[in-house]
Write an enzyme that holds these catalytic residues in place. Structure first.
Site, PDB file in Angstrom:
ATOM      1  N   HIS A 150      25.193  32.371  38.875  1.00  0.00           N
ATOM      2  CA  HIS A 150      26.273  33.356  38.975  1.00  0.00           C
ATOM      3  C   HIS A 150      26.712  33.463  40.442  1.00  0.00           C
ATOM      4  CE1 HIS A 150      28.661  36.811  37.867  1.00  0.00           C
ATOM      5  NE2 HIS A 150      28.203  37.420  38.941  1.00  0.00           N
ATOM      6  N   ARG A 193      32.830  34.819  15.522  1.00  0.00           N
ATOM      7  CA  ARG A 193      31.895  34.637  16.633  1.00  0.00           C
ATOM      8  C   ARG A 193      30.475  34.247  16.171  1.00  0.00           C
ATOM      9  NH1 ARG A 193      32.594  35.110  22.444  1.00  0.00           N
ATOM     10  NH2 ARG A 193      30.455  34.783  23.092  1.00  0.00           N
TER      11      ARG A 193
HETATM   12  C1  GAR Z   1      30.060  28.637  39.476  1.00  0.00           C
HETATM   13  O1  GAR Z   1      30.332  29.227  40.728  1.00  0.00           O
HETATM   14  C2  GAR Z   1      29.272  29.584  38.605  1.00  0.00           C
HETATM   15  O2  GAR Z   1      28.409  30.418  39.315  1.00  0.00           O
HETATM   16  C3  GAR Z   1      30.370  30.386  37.971  1.00  0.00           C
HETATM   17  O3  GAR Z   1      31.340  29.434  37.663  1.00  0.00           O
HETATM   18  C4  GAR Z   1      31.330  28.424  38.668  1.00  0.00           C
HETATM   19  C5  GAR Z   1      31.358  27.084  37.984  1.00  0.00           C
HETATM   20  O4  GAR Z   1      31.632  26.059  38.882  1.00  0.00           O
HETATM   21  N1  GAR Z   1      29.870  31.065  36.822  1.00  0.00           N
HETATM   22  C6  GAR Z   1      30.250  32.311  36.487  1.00  0.00           C
HETATM   23  O5  GAR Z   1      31.092  32.935  37.092  1.00  0.00           O
HETATM   24  C7  GAR Z   1      29.530  32.877  35.275  1.00  0.00           C
HETATM   25  N2  GAR Z   1      29.843  34.240  35.100  1.00  0.00           N
HETATM   26  P1  GAR Z   1      31.449  24.537  38.460  1.00  0.00           P
HETATM   27  O6  GAR Z   1      32.141  24.344  37.110  1.00  0.00           O
HETATM   28  O7  GAR Z   1      32.136  23.768  39.545  1.00  0.00           O
HETATM   29  O8  GAR Z   1      29.970  24.251  38.392  1.00  0.00           O
END
Ligand code: GAR
Length: 188
Positions: A108, A64
């Site tokens: 988020h 990592r």
């Molecule tokens: C988004 O809803 C973002 O908030 C979430 O992943 C999705 C990505 O969508 N992120 C998380 O859950 C981070 N913990 P996208 O690839 O269509 O932009």
């Protein structure tokens, strides 16, 4: 325009909104690079826009810390002033945090501090909340613990599934993310 790097793991709908905003005349920011931890489908948005991409898979590194260093080096190489985690599903380590102090933000799909982590939508639905939403935060060393920069509420419907709720959250999320990046990159 202020150079902004975007890190993704998924479909990249938030990235697409940022690229569209950056293409508008007079936009205060430009997307200078898109990085992913796998061959994410969202990389296509960057390739179509002619933005440099890089993939830094954890599996390519012995451990990592080596991946953390490689990711930080790949982000530094595109010389951003702001780094946006837009659906990047890994925690970023000290090398990236130290290279860009107070200049990394994350979006988020929940109203933090509720439902942090990788399954914000699923966890909110399972808890039974009637209102959830989206948050844009500054990234610190914790899991979704940084300073909250913006939030928007989204009502949960009785017949929502994780997919339908996430789709409605994303509609407000991408607008909010573009607003935050615009304000962080606009001259005072
Ligand atoms: C988004 O809803 C973002 O908030 C979430 O992943 C999705 C990505 O969508 N992120 C998380 O859950 C981070 N913990 P996208 O690839 O269509 O932009």
């Amino acid at each position: 325009p202020v150079p902004v790097a975007v890190l993704i793991s998924g479909t990249g709908s938030n990235l697409a909104a940022l690229l569209a905003a950056a293409a508008r005349p007079g936009a205060p920011f430009a997307v200078c690079g898109v990085l992913a931890d796998s061959e994410a489908p969202g990389l296509d948005h960057a390739r179509r826009a002619g933005v440099p991409t890089a993939v830094v898979p954890l599996a390519d590194f012995s451990d990592r810390p080596a991946w953390d260093e490689a990711l930080a080096a790949a982000v530094r190489a595109v010389r951003p002033r702001l780094v946006v985690l837009a659906g990047f599903m890994r925690l970023v380590g000290a090398p990236l945090l130290e290279a860009f102090p107070h200049a990394i933000i994350n979006t988020h799909p929940a109203l933090l501090p509720s439902f942090p982590g990788a399954h914000g939508v699923r966890d909110a639905l399972a808890y039974g909340v009637k209102v959830t939403g989206a948050s844009v935060i500054e990234v610190d060393a914790g899991v979704d613990t940084g300073r909250i920069l913006a939030q928007q509420a989204v009502a949960v419907h009785d017949d929502d599934t994780e997919a339908t709720l996430h789709e409605r959250i994303k509609e407000v999320e991408r607008v909010m993310l573009v607003d935050v990046v615009t304000s962080l990159t606009s001259p005072p």
